[in-house]
Design an enzyme around this catalytic site. Structure first.
Site, PDB file in Angstrom:
ATOM      1  N   TYR A  74      -1.487  -3.697  -6.619  1.00 20.10           N
ATOM      2  CA  TYR A  74      -1.321  -4.336  -5.315  1.00 20.10           C
ATOM      3  C   TYR A  74      -2.625  -4.300  -4.646  1.00 20.10           C
ATOM      4  O   TYR A  74      -4.205  -2.955  -4.995  1.00 20.10           O
ATOM      5  CB  TYR A  74      -0.159  -3.365  -4.624  1.00 20.10           C
ATOM      6  CG  TYR A  74      -0.213  -3.808  -3.294  1.00 20.10           C
ATOM      7  CD1 TYR A  74       0.382  -4.625  -2.373  1.00 20.10           C
ATOM      8  CD2 TYR A  74      -1.170  -3.324  -2.218  1.00 20.10           C
ATOM      9  CE1 TYR A  74       0.168  -5.795  -1.487  1.00 20.10           C
ATOM     10  CE2 TYR A  74      -1.300  -4.057  -0.808  1.00 20.10           C
ATOM     11  CZ  TYR A  74      -0.912  -4.875  -0.527  1.00 20.10           C
ATOM     12  OH  TYR A  74      -0.303  -5.577   0.700  1.00 20.10           O
ATOM     13  N   GLY A  77      -1.487 -20.624  18.847  1.00 18.19           N
ATOM     14  CA  GLY A  77      -2.990 -21.120  19.765  1.00 18.19           C
ATOM     15  C   GLY A  77      -2.472 -20.743  21.097  1.00 18.19           C
ATOM     16  O   GLY A  77      -3.189 -20.703  21.711  1.00 18.19           O
ATOM     17  N   ASP A 134      -9.846  -9.538   8.657  1.00 20.37           N
ATOM     18  CA  ASP A 134      -9.185  -8.369   8.240  1.00 20.37           C
ATOM     19  C   ASP A 134     -10.116  -6.965   8.671  1.00 20.37           C
ATOM     20  O   ASP A 134     -10.405  -5.997   9.242  1.00 20.37           O
ATOM     21  CB  ASP A 134      -8.593  -8.136   6.766  1.00 20.37           C
ATOM     22  CG  ASP A 134      -8.103  -6.685   6.620  1.00 20.37           C
ATOM     23  OD1 ASP A 134      -7.185  -6.582   7.503  1.00 20.37           O
ATOM     24  OD2 ASP A 134      -7.792  -6.342   5.229  1.00 20.37           O
ATOM     25  N   ASN A 138      -2.458 -17.896  22.691  1.00 21.60           N
ATOM     26  CA  ASN A 138      -3.563 -16.415  22.668  1.00 21.60           C
ATOM     27  C   ASN A 138      -5.258 -16.713  22.977  1.00 21.60           C
ATOM     28  O   ASN A 138      -5.395 -16.026  23.509  1.00 21.60           O
ATOM     29  CB  ASN A 138      -3.218 -15.892  21.119  1.00 21.60           C
ATOM     30  CG  ASN A 138      -1.873 -15.124  21.018  1.00 21.60           C
ATOM     31  OD1 ASN A 138      -0.759 -14.885  22.218  1.00 21.60           O
ATOM     32  ND2 ASN A 138      -1.224 -14.547  19.516  1.00 21.60           N
ATOM     33  N   LYS A 153      -9.841  -2.187   1.462  1.00 23.89           N
ATOM     34  CA  LYS A 153      -9.510  -1.351   1.951  1.00 23.89           C
ATOM     35  C   LYS A 153     -10.578  -0.060   1.903  1.00 23.89           C
ATOM     36  O   LYS A 153     -10.809   1.193   2.070  1.00 23.89           O
ATOM     37  CB  LYS A 153      -7.892  -0.673   1.948  1.00 23.89           C
ATOM     38  CG  LYS A 153      -7.430  -1.670   2.304  1.00 23.89           C
ATOM     39  CD  LYS A 153      -7.563  -2.632   3.838  1.00 23.89           C
ATOM     40  CE  LYS A 153      -6.277  -3.324   4.383  1.00 23.89           C
ATOM     41  NZ  LYS A 153      -6.940  -4.380   5.690  1.00 23.89           N
ATOM     42  N   HIS A 162     -11.335  -2.000  11.047  1.00 24.26           N
ATOM     43  CA  HIS A 162     -10.055  -2.906  10.424  1.00 24.26           C
ATOM     44  C   HIS A 162     -10.181  -4.018  11.661  1.00 24.26           C
ATOM     45  O   HIS A 162      -8.974  -4.684  13.179  1.00 24.26           O
ATOM     46  CB  HIS A 162      -8.266  -2.289  10.841  1.00 24.26           C
ATOM     47  CG  HIS A 162      -7.419  -3.316   9.736  1.00 24.26           C
ATOM     48  ND1 HIS A 162      -5.817  -2.380   9.575  1.00 24.26           N
ATOM     49  CD2 HIS A 162      -7.454  -4.011   8.769  1.00 24.26           C
ATOM     50  CE1 HIS A 162      -5.607  -3.127   9.415  1.00 24.26           C
ATOM     51  NE2 HIS A 162      -6.260  -3.604   8.460  1.00 24.26           N
ATOM     52  N   SER A 196      -1.506  -3.736   9.848  1.00 29.40           N
ATOM     53  CA  SER A 196      -1.462  -4.447   8.818  1.00 29.40           C
ATOM     54  C   SER A 196      -0.720  -5.489   9.553  1.00 29.40           C
ATOM     55  O   SER A 196       0.708  -4.956   9.963  1.00 29.40           O
ATOM     56  CB  SER A 196      -1.782  -3.642   7.510  1.00 29.40           C
ATOM     57  OG  SER A 196      -2.373  -2.753   7.428  1.00 29.40           O
ATOM     58  N   ALA A 197      -0.449  -6.948   9.026  1.00 25.01           N
ATOM     59  CA  ALA A 197       0.566  -8.077   8.998  1.00 25.01           C
ATOM     60  C   ALA A 197       0.611  -7.834  10.842  1.00 25.01           C
ATOM     61  O   ALA A 197       2.003  -8.342  11.420  1.00 25.01           O
ATOM     62  CB  ALA A 197       1.834  -7.278   8.243  1.00 25.01           C
ATOM     63  N   CYS A 198       0.130  -8.139  11.638  1.00 24.74           N
ATOM     64  CA  CYS A 198      -0.196  -8.192  12.560  1.00 24.74           C
ATOM     65  C   CYS A 198       0.198  -9.162  13.404  1.00 24.74           C
ATOM     66  O   CYS A 198      -0.307  -9.908  14.745  1.00 24.74           O
ATOM     67  CB  CYS A 198       0.054  -6.846  13.923  1.00 24.74           C
ATOM     68  SG  CYS A 198       1.307  -5.382  13.348  1.00 24.74           S
ATOM     69  N   SER A 224       4.722 -10.291   0.334  1.00 27.91           N
ATOM     70  CA  SER A 224       3.793 -11.386  -0.649  1.00 27.91           C
ATOM     71  C   SER A 224       2.996 -12.213   0.142  1.00 27.91           C
ATOM     72  O   SER A 224       2.862 -11.850   1.221  1.00 27.91           O
ATOM     73  CB  SER A 224       4.761 -12.848  -0.589  1.00 27.91           C
ATOM     74  OG  SER A 224       5.599 -13.491   0.352  1.00 27.91           O
ATOM     75  N   ARG A 225       2.082 -11.711  -0.380  1.00 23.74           N
ATOM     76  CA  ARG A 225       0.375 -12.050  -0.212  1.00 23.74           C
ATOM     77  C   ARG A 225      -0.353 -13.385  -0.828  1.00 23.74           C
ATOM     78  O   ARG A 225      -0.257 -14.031  -2.278  1.00 23.74           O
ATOM     79  CB  ARG A 225      -0.514 -11.167  -0.492  1.00 23.74           C
ATOM     80  CG  ARG A 225      -0.121 -10.382  -0.027  1.00 23.74           C
ATOM     81  CD  ARG A 225      -0.311  -9.962   1.119  1.00 23.74           C
ATOM     82  NE  ARG A 225      -0.344  -8.872   1.777  1.00 23.74           N
ATOM     83  CZ  ARG A 225      -0.786  -7.741   2.915  1.00 23.74           C
ATOM     84  NH1 ARG A 225      -2.612  -8.441   2.816  1.00 23.74           N
ATOM     85  NH2 ARG A 225      -0.696  -6.999   3.332  1.00 23.74           N
ATOM     86  N   ARG A 284       0.734  -1.399   0.171  1.00 23.77           N
ATOM     87  CA  ARG A 284      -0.234   0.194   0.285  1.00 23.77           C
ATOM     88  C   ARG A 284       0.811   1.332  -0.003  1.00 23.77           C
ATOM     89  O   ARG A 284       2.512   1.533   0.558  1.00 23.77           O
ATOM     90  CB  ARG A 284      -1.072   0.261   1.489  1.00 23.77           C
ATOM     91  CG  ARG A 284      -2.288  -1.060   0.992  1.00 23.77           C
ATOM     92  CD  ARG A 284      -3.028  -0.667   2.272  1.00 23.77           C
ATOM     93  NE  ARG A 284      -2.084  -1.152   3.540  1.00 23.77           N
ATOM     94  CZ  ARG A 284      -1.832  -0.593   4.580  1.00 23.77           C
ATOM     95  NH1 ARG A 284      -2.154   0.885   4.326  1.00 23.77           N
ATOM     96  NH2 ARG A 284      -1.010  -0.661   5.317  1.00 23.77           N
TER      97      ARG A 284
END
Ligand code: OXD
Ligand code: MN
Length: 590
Positions: free
Chosen positions: A208, A500, A286, A502, A217, A237, A259-261, A374-375, A80
């Site tokens: 992207y 796990g 998400d 968590n 988004k 989010h 993002s990405a956490c 990468s996704r 992004r």
């Protein structure tokens, strides 16, 4: 009896408003052809085959990854672009200090020149889509026009796209207009523009996901957050997950992390063997749209129908559900390849990359084999623990809301807000280290209120007031929590095992909601004592647990001063309640 395809009303005839808009875009962008998306598996198969023929998609090892493909983006277009993302409201104040702003007239004029003739020699795809179950009163529709077949294919996975959505648009009337062109993929001519008052989006110069799949988004967060404010709900989010206890009762939790956490991992959590009888059901990974119900509870739907997840770190140990899910019918973007044509990324236990994400022979001197952002793009239906209630028109009731970030220190493993108002302050104060999901420096701590810094379509001051207003309407408001899975010791090692484990933190929250778990009151909120958490079979040492559950007053006094500084930016739009809540915390810190 099924209706024969040739007897269906042609798509361009279903909605006059959509057809007129498509026509005006055709005149501006002058495509070679127009394709209206019907939706469905045969259209997806057709798009995939076209992309393979054009050399844009590469089929992967059909034995190990049947139906999976690799897409390599332009190396300059991998994340992004928050610095090129604008909210173009009439008043700059309404966009707020949290957004880049451009006058809507100026933005339209600039983008108009970019779009003029931009689809020449290309096919224009018209994608009607519905965010949320087609029969949900909470769902909202849009139409994306794009000249990228990869984007069109991704939208078919990520949203309920095609005829059903267009029929709903024809019935409802309104829809969000999203115009996208990859243009020249020139970072100098790349802009992601939002016009919330017009319910429209113009995105140019990037293919992207977060910049180009406009349902995600751009619509479901930036435009929807504005719409939600005017209509009395919240667009957030957040992942949504159902936790079923050994007695068979399921409670739902919605969690906002940057993002990405780890939202995708948490939404698909695998309970540790030491917690038998617990089950987890994914509703979303998400985005959550949250509506106050007539019963005084908060109800959530996931507007998306697929996952656009971060590949690196996904493996059978960290997320066996996700790993299983992406073994077929998945679109991978910017991952590396093994010698036998399997996708590869950092964090996989086996395999060896031979080609990196740019298709070059793998050389560690060039950096990671897979791009850190990468996704995988895959239908939610492929998730082995997809909730049977994920498609419920009325959504699922939320018991707890959770905020969190990636922080080495300061924030403890978990704490509960004193009440909703304090919870809004807790959410507004979230800070997190930046990740590769957006272009820019990685690992820098920044404020990311409610994990919405890149996604709130209006002034955060007004947004927090809206949160307070929504809470005031809830007779049975969810409790609000903050978590930090990423706290480290002095040597830099993570203190909490995460994944796990968590679940132990989530079950403490749910036990708090039903009055069954204890807590100790601190200046920043209510924390579990070690004995309040279910630690059966947990390998974390008592010292590490004590450190995870500690609040350092000196660090927190600094934190409060920093939060005050940050909130001050919102000046007269900052709700007085947040200042008052911060005063309470400060006083308690002494
Ligand atoms: C995402 C993001 O892709 O937050 O979900 O960047
Ligand atoms: Mn996200």
């Amino acid at each position: 009896m099924a209706t024969a395809a040739h007897m269906l009303t042609p798509l361009p005839q279903l909605s006059r408003a959509v057809a007129d808009w498509v026509n005006s875009v055709r005149e501006l962008t002058t495509p070679r052809a127009i394709h209206w998306c019907e939706g469905g598996s045969s259209e997806m198969a057709d798009f995939t085959a076209q992309l393979v023929r054009a050399g844009e998609l590469k089929p992967l090892n059909a034995r190990e990854f049947p139906g999976c493909h690799l897409y390599r983006s332009n190396p300059n277009d991998v994340a992004r672009v928050e610095h090129l993302t604008y909210i173009c409201s009439r008043s700059q104040q309404d966009a707020g200090p949290n957004n880049h702003w451009m006058d809507p007239g100026k933005a339209h004029a600039m983008l108009r020149e970019f779009f003029r003739g931009s689809m020449r020699e290309r096919t224009m795809y018209v994608i009607p889509y519905c965010m949320g179950p087609l029969d949900s009163p909470f769902a909202r529709c849009g139409v994306e026009i794009t000249d990228s077949l990869y984007v069109a294919l991704s939208m078919l996975i990520m949203t309920r796209a095609g005829r059903g959505a267009l029929e709903r648009i024809a019935r409802d009337g309104g829809f969000v207009r999203g115009l996208h062109s990859i243009g020249e993929l020139d970072p100098e001519r790349r802009f992601i523009m939002h016009f919330p008052e017009e319910l429209s989006i113009e995105s140019y110069g990037s293919g992207y996901g977060g910049n180009a799949l406009l349902g995600k988004k751009c619509h479901a967060l930036r435009i929807a957050s504005w719409q939600a404010r005017t209509e009395g709900w919240l667009a957030e989010h957040m992942l949504i997950v159902g936790i079923e206890n050994p007695r068979g009762e399921t409670h739902y939790v919605a969690c906002a992390f940057p993002s990405a956490c780890g939202k995708t991992n948490l939404s698909m959590l695998v309970p540790p063997a030491s917690l038998p009888g617990w089950r987890v059901h994914t509703v979303g990974d998400d985005i959550a749209w949250l509506h106050p119900g007539a019963d005084g509870r908060l109800w959530a739907i996931n507007p998306e129908s697929g996952y656009f997840g971060v590949a690196p770190g996904t493996n059978p140990a960290t997320n066996s559900n996700a790993y299983q899910m992406i073994r077929r019918d998945t679109l991978f973007t910017n991952v590396a390849l093994t010698a036998d044509n399997q996708p590869w990324w950092e964090g996989l236990p086996g395999g060896k990359p031979v080609l990196d994400w740019q298709g070059r022979p793998y050389d560690p001197a060039n950096g990671p084999a897979a791009h850190p952002n990468s996704r995988f793009t895959v239908s939610a239906k492929r998730n082995p623990i997809y909730s049977p209630h994920a498609e419920d028109a009325g959504g699922v009731p939320i018991s707890a809301l959770v905020f969190g970030g990636r922080r080495r220190e300061v924030a403890p493993l978990v704490y509960e807000a004193r009440d909703w108002k304090h919870g809004v302050l807790v959410g507004a104060s979230v800070a997190s280290e930046t990740t590769a999901a957006a272009v820019g420096q990685v690992g820098v701590t920044r404020r990311d209120p409610m994990a919405m810094q890149p996604f709130c379509g209006y002034n955060f001051g007004d947004y927090w007031q809206h949160w307070l207003d929504v809470g005031a309407r809830l007779a049975h408001a969810p409790r609000i929590y903050n978590v930090n899975w990423f706290r480290r010791d002095a040597s830099g090692k993570f203190l909490w095992p995460g994944y796990g484990e968590n679940l132990r933190v989530l079950t403490w929250m749910l036990d708090r909601c039903s009055g069954k778990a204890g807590a100790v009151e601190t200046a920043i909120g209510l924390l579990p004592r070690p004995e309040d958490l279910n630690t059966a079979g947990l390998r974390t040492s008592p010292e590490a647990l004590a450190a995870l559950l500690s609040v350092d007053p000196a660090l927190w006094r600094k934190e409060v001063a920093d939060i005050r500084d940050y909130l001050g930016k919102f000046a007269e739009r900052l709700p007085a309640t947040l200042g008052a809540e911060l005063d309470i915390t400060e006083k308690r810190l002494g």
